[in-house]
Structures are given as structure tokens and as C-alpha cells.
Motif scaffolding. Sequence first.
Motif, PDB file in Angstrom:
ATOM      1  N   GLY A   1       0.779  -1.228   0.000  1.00  0.00           N
ATOM      2  CA  GLY A   1       0.000   0.000   0.000  1.00  0.00           C
ATOM      3  C   GLY A   1       0.808   1.274   0.000  1.00  0.00           C
ATOM      4  O   GLY A   1       0.323   2.315   0.429  1.00  0.00           O
ATOM      5  N   ASN A   2       2.059   1.234  -0.498  1.00  0.00           N
ATOM      6  CA  ASN A   2       2.862   2.449  -0.646  1.00  0.00           C
ATOM      7  C   ASN A   2       2.522   3.135  -1.965  1.00  0.00           C
ATOM      8  O   ASN A   2       2.156   2.477  -2.940  1.00  0.00           O
ATOM      9  CB  ASN A   2       4.348   2.101  -0.647  1.00  0.00           C
ATOM     10  N   GLY A   3       2.719   4.439  -1.998  1.00  0.00           N
ATOM     11  CA  GLY A   3       2.553   5.152  -3.262  1.00  0.00           C
ATOM     12  C   GLY A   3       3.673   4.786  -4.215  1.00  0.00           C
ATOM     13  O   GLY A   3       3.452   4.190  -5.271  1.00  0.00           O
ATOM     14  N   ILE A   4       4.906   5.147  -3.843  1.00  0.00           N
ATOM     15  CA  ILE A   4       6.101   4.796  -4.619  1.00  0.00           C
ATOM     16  C   ILE A   4       7.072   4.116  -3.677  1.00  0.00           C
ATOM     17  O   ILE A   4       7.382   4.645  -2.616  1.00  0.00           O
ATOM     18  CB  ILE A   4       6.753   6.045  -5.250  1.00  0.00           C
ATOM     19  N   LYS A   5       7.557   2.943  -4.074  1.00  0.00           N
ATOM     20  CA  LYS A   5       8.503   2.196  -3.243  1.00  0.00           C
ATOM     21  C   LYS A   5       9.733   1.843  -4.068  1.00  0.00           C
ATOM     22  O   LYS A   5       9.628   1.456  -5.222  1.00  0.00           O
ATOM     23  CB  LYS A   5       7.869   0.911  -2.715  1.00  0.00           C
ATOM     24  N   SER A   6      10.896   1.992  -3.446  1.00  0.00           N
ATOM     25  CA  SER A   6      12.145   1.550  -4.054  1.00  0.00           C
ATOM     26  C   SER A   6      12.868   0.662  -3.051  1.00  0.00           C
ATOM     27  O   SER A   6      13.184   1.091  -1.950  1.00  0.00           O
ATOM     28  CB  SER A   6      13.025   2.754  -4.408  1.00  0.00           C
ATOM     29  N   ASN A   7      13.084  -0.566  -3.427  1.00  0.00           N
ATOM     30  CA  ASN A   7      13.879  -1.492  -2.634  1.00  0.00           C
ATOM     31  C   ASN A   7      15.138  -1.735  -3.438  1.00  0.00           C
ATOM     32  O   ASN A   7      15.131  -2.492  -4.405  1.00  0.00           O
ATOM     33  CB  ASN A   7      13.117  -2.798  -2.394  1.00  0.00           C
ATOM     34  N   THR A   8      16.203  -1.057  -3.063  1.00  0.00           N
ATOM     35  CA  THR A   8      17.409  -1.076  -3.882  1.00  0.00           C
ATOM     36  C   THR A   8      17.972  -2.466  -4.062  1.00  0.00           C
ATOM     37  O   THR A   8      18.455  -2.798  -5.128  1.00  0.00           O
ATOM     38  CB  THR A   8      18.495  -0.163  -3.293  1.00  0.00           C
ATOM     39  N   GLY A   9      17.929  -3.317  -3.039  1.00  0.00           N
ATOM     40  CA  GLY A   9      18.477  -4.653  -3.184  1.00  0.00           C
ATOM     41  C   GLY A   9      19.877  -4.604  -3.759  1.00  0.00           C
ATOM     42  O   GLY A   9      20.336  -5.533  -4.400  1.00  0.00           O
ATOM     43  N   GLY A  10      20.561  -3.477  -3.586  1.00  0.00           N
ATOM     44  CA  GLY A  10      21.897  -3.306  -4.126  1.00  0.00           C
ATOM     45  C   GLY A  10      21.935  -2.459  -5.380  1.00  0.00           C
ATOM     46  O   GLY A  10      22.967  -2.020  -5.806  1.00  0.00           O
TER      47      GLY A  10
ATOM     48  N   TYR B   1      13.494  14.761  -5.079  1.00  0.00           N
ATOM     49  CA  TYR B   1      13.260  16.193  -4.934  1.00  0.00           C
ATOM     50  C   TYR B   1      11.987  16.632  -5.672  1.00  0.00           C
ATOM     51  O   TYR B   1      11.522  15.958  -6.583  1.00  0.00           O
ATOM     52  CB  TYR B   1      14.458  17.011  -5.416  1.00  0.00           C
ATOM     53  N   HIS B   2      11.433  17.760  -5.211  1.00  0.00           N
ATOM     54  CA  HIS B   2      10.264  18.415  -5.807  1.00  0.00           C
ATOM     55  C   HIS B   2       9.040  17.512  -5.915  1.00  0.00           C
ATOM     56  O   HIS B   2       8.242  17.650  -6.837  1.00  0.00           O
ATOM     57  CB  HIS B   2      10.598  19.007  -7.184  1.00  0.00           C
ATOM     58  N   ASN B   3       8.877  16.577  -4.982  1.00  0.00           N
ATOM     59  CA  ASN B   3       7.673  15.757  -4.923  1.00  0.00           C
ATOM     60  C   ASN B   3       6.677  16.406  -3.962  1.00  0.00           C
ATOM     61  O   ASN B   3       7.066  17.071  -3.013  1.00  0.00           O
ATOM     62  CB  ASN B   3       8.017  14.348  -4.418  1.00  0.00           C
ATOM     63  N   ILE B   4       5.399  16.199  -4.197  1.00  0.00           N
ATOM     64  CA  ILE B   4       4.347  16.628  -3.278  1.00  0.00           C
ATOM     65  C   ILE B   4       3.755  15.355  -2.688  1.00  0.00           C
ATOM     66  O   ILE B   4       3.214  14.520  -3.428  1.00  0.00           O
ATOM     67  CB  ILE B   4       3.276  17.460  -3.996  1.00  0.00           C
ATOM     68  N   VAL B   5       3.886  15.194  -1.370  1.00  0.00           N
ATOM     69  CA  VAL B   5       3.475  13.958  -0.706  1.00  0.00           C
ATOM     70  C   VAL B   5       2.607  14.336   0.495  1.00  0.00           C
ATOM     71  O   VAL B   5       3.062  15.056   1.385  1.00  0.00           O
ATOM     72  CB  VAL B   5       4.715  13.151  -0.241  1.00  0.00           C
ATOM     73  N   PHE B   6       1.364  13.859   0.539  1.00  0.00           N
ATOM     74  CA  PHE B   6       0.482  14.238   1.640  1.00  0.00           C
ATOM     75  C   PHE B   6      -0.604  13.192   1.882  1.00  0.00           C
ATOM     76  O   PHE B   6      -0.906  12.385   1.008  1.00  0.00           O
ATOM     77  CB  PHE B   6      -0.150  15.605   1.372  1.00  0.00           C
ATOM     78  N   ASN B   7      -1.160  13.220   3.101  1.00  0.00           N
ATOM     79  CA  ASN B   7      -2.328  12.434   3.498  1.00  0.00           C
ATOM     80  C   ASN B   7      -2.173  10.933   3.242  1.00  0.00           C
ATOM     81  O   ASN B   7      -3.088  10.280   2.741  1.00  0.00           O
ATOM     82  CB  ASN B   7      -3.585  12.978   2.804  1.00  0.00           C
ATOM     83  N   ASN B   8      -0.998  10.375   3.571  1.00  0.00           N
ATOM     84  CA  ASN B   8      -0.785   8.941   3.479  1.00  0.00           C
ATOM     85  C   ASN B   8      -0.972   8.329   4.864  1.00  0.00           C
ATOM     86  O   ASN B   8      -0.877   9.004   5.876  1.00  0.00           O
ATOM     87  CB  ASN B   8       0.601   8.655   2.905  1.00  0.00           C
ATOM     88  N   GLY B   9      -1.223   7.022   4.921  1.00  0.00           N
ATOM     89  CA  GLY B   9      -1.561   6.359   6.180  1.00  0.00           C
ATOM     90  C   GLY B   9      -0.468   6.370   7.224  1.00  0.00           C
ATOM     91  O   GLY B   9      -0.743   6.513   8.408  1.00  0.00           O
ATOM     92  N   PHE B  10       0.792   6.230   6.833  1.00  0.00           N
ATOM     93  CA  PHE B  10       1.886   6.224   7.803  1.00  0.00           C
ATOM     94  C   PHE B  10       2.736   7.468   7.659  1.00  0.00           C
ATOM     95  O   PHE B  10       2.530   8.454   8.319  1.00  0.00           O
ATOM     96  CB  PHE B  10       2.752   4.967   7.644  1.00  0.00           C
ATOM     97  N   ASN B  11       3.687   7.462   6.773  1.00  0.00           N
ATOM     98  CA  ASN B  11       4.642   8.567   6.639  1.00  0.00           C
ATOM     99  C   ASN B  11       4.644   9.088   5.200  1.00  0.00           C
ATOM    100  O   ASN B  11       4.329   8.365   4.265  1.00  0.00           O
ATOM    101  CB  ASN B  11       6.053   8.087   6.993  1.00  0.00           C
ATOM    102  N   GLY B  12       5.090  10.337   5.071  1.00  0.00           N
ATOM    103  CA  GLY B  12       5.259  10.897   3.733  1.00  0.00           C
ATOM    104  C   GLY B  12       6.448  10.293   3.026  1.00  0.00           C
ATOM    105  O   GLY B  12       6.356   9.861   1.891  1.00  0.00           O
ATOM    106  N   LEU B  13       7.615  10.261   3.731  1.00  0.00           N
ATOM    107  CA  LEU B  13       8.851   9.749   3.153  1.00  0.00           C
ATOM    108  C   LEU B  13       9.561   8.890   4.181  1.00  0.00           C
ATOM    109  O   LEU B  13       9.774   9.333   5.315  1.00  0.00           O
ATOM    110  CB  LEU B  13       9.766  10.901   2.716  1.00  0.00           C
ATOM    111  N   VAL B  14       9.921   7.676   3.815  1.00  0.00           N
ATOM    112  CA  VAL B  14      10.674   6.767   4.684  1.00  0.00           C
ATOM    113  C   VAL B  14      11.913   6.325   3.934  1.00  0.00           C
ATOM    114  O   VAL B  14      11.835   5.916   2.780  1.00  0.00           O
ATOM    115  CB  VAL B  14       9.834   5.524   5.072  1.00  0.00           C
ATOM    116  N   THR B  15      13.076   6.381   4.600  1.00  0.00           N
ATOM    117  CA  THR B  15      14.299   5.868   3.989  1.00  0.00           C
ATOM    118  C   THR B  15      14.939   4.856   4.939  1.00  0.00           C
ATOM    119  O   THR B  15      14.815   4.929   6.145  1.00  0.00           O
ATOM    120  CB  THR B  15      15.329   6.988   3.719  1.00  0.00           C
ATOM    121  N   GLY B  16      15.623   3.880   4.347  1.00  0.00           N
ATOM    122  CA  GLY B  16      16.414   2.928   5.120  1.00  0.00           C
ATOM    123  C   GLY B  16      15.632   1.976   5.990  1.00  0.00           C
ATOM    124  O   GLY B  16      16.081   1.587   7.047  1.00  0.00           O
ATOM    125  N   SER B  17      14.454   1.556   5.542  1.00  0.00           N
ATOM    126  CA  SER B  17      13.654   0.644   6.365  1.00  0.00           C
ATOM    127  C   SER B  17      14.096  -0.795   6.205  1.00  0.00           C
ATOM    128  O   SER B  17      14.821  -1.162   5.362  1.00  0.00           O
ATOM    129  CB  SER B  17      12.181   0.783   6.018  1.00  0.00           C
TER     130      SER B  17
END
Length: 189
Positions: free
Chosen positions: A123-132, A173-189
Motif C-alpha cells: 500500500g505504498n505510493g512509490i517504493k524503491s527497494n534497492t536490493g543493491g 526532490y520536488h515531490n508533493i506527498v500528503f495524506n498517506n496512512g503512515f509517513n510521507g517519506l521513509v528511507t532505510g527501512s
Amino acid sequence: PAGPDFYKGRGIIIRQASGGMISNNEIYHNARGIAIGTSPVSYSEFVTNVIIEHNHIYDNHCNDPSCANDGDSDGIQVSDSRGVIVRNNVVHGNGDDGIDIFMAYDVQVLNNVVYNHVGFGNGNGIKSNTGGGGNHIFAGNIVFGNVANGLNFETDTDSSPLFTGQNFGDKTYHNIVFNNGFNGLVTGS
């Protein structure tokens, strides 16, 4: 209320290709909207230089056991790829993530509208799992109303020997992120 309808099959899938464009399509009622990539044995099997633009992708849900209750019911999924551009798409109401990037390099996710991913998957808007992988650009996107995070950038490693020890280097950069269930931006999870 009743849950979403479930579907089998993929809307559009591209494997082991170089160059190409997926443009101006309406993609809905599939197990997954657009899937780019494969599980490569070598870098020569990557999908490279594909453009995904001006598509309307929505209401893709999967109940097949391989989907794990809507897992992988992404609107757009890019994996095992290099140089893919995802731009100017409207992606909403899919069972997993709106746009999911993993085990890929040099992907650009630009000027998309991504919202209301509320199925049984992540249920994420945009997700990146680098996996390297990594070295992606996420810019100018509007992301809102998703059940989990707006932008979720995971950095866990993958078992693929092609990605071990690689540099991430993502730019957001320059993204508009709002009104999501948990966080706007998460890194390193």
C-alpha cells in the motif's frame, strides 16, 4: 464494505528487451498493471532504456497464491532493469504499491500522480527497494491517500550476486506527498 475484485494475468509485461515505449494505455482489472524485468543470470539480460509514459493504471488486484494476498499487484513494477523512465502516468487503486522499483539501476520516476493504494499488499505510493541497485531519481511526483507510506525507500540487500555491494545514490526532490496512512517519506527501512 466488500473487498476489491481480484484478477489473474498481467496487463503488460516486458522481459529481456532493450529500448521501447509503453505509452497512452488504460490498464486495469489485471493481477499487475505493467511489469518490467526478469530474474537475470547476467547483466546482458536486463531490460534497458524503456519508457513508460502517459498511462492510466488502476484497479489491479491478485488472488493467485503467487501474489500472497495482493502482494505484487503493483500498478507499475520495474525490476532487473537499467535506464527505465516512468513519467507522466496516473496510477491509483492497485492492490500493492503504485510504483515499485527493485533490483534496478538508473530508473527515473518523474511527474506521476500516484494515489489510493489501499489493497492487501504493502500500500505504498512509490517504493524503491534497492536490493543493491539504485542511482534512481524521484522528482515532481504527486503522491497521496495511500494506506502506508507516500515514498518508501528501503535499503535491504538481496541475495542476487549481481547487486551485492553496489552503491545506492538515489535522489528525491520536488515531490508533493500528503495524506498517506503512515509517513510521507521513509528511507532505510
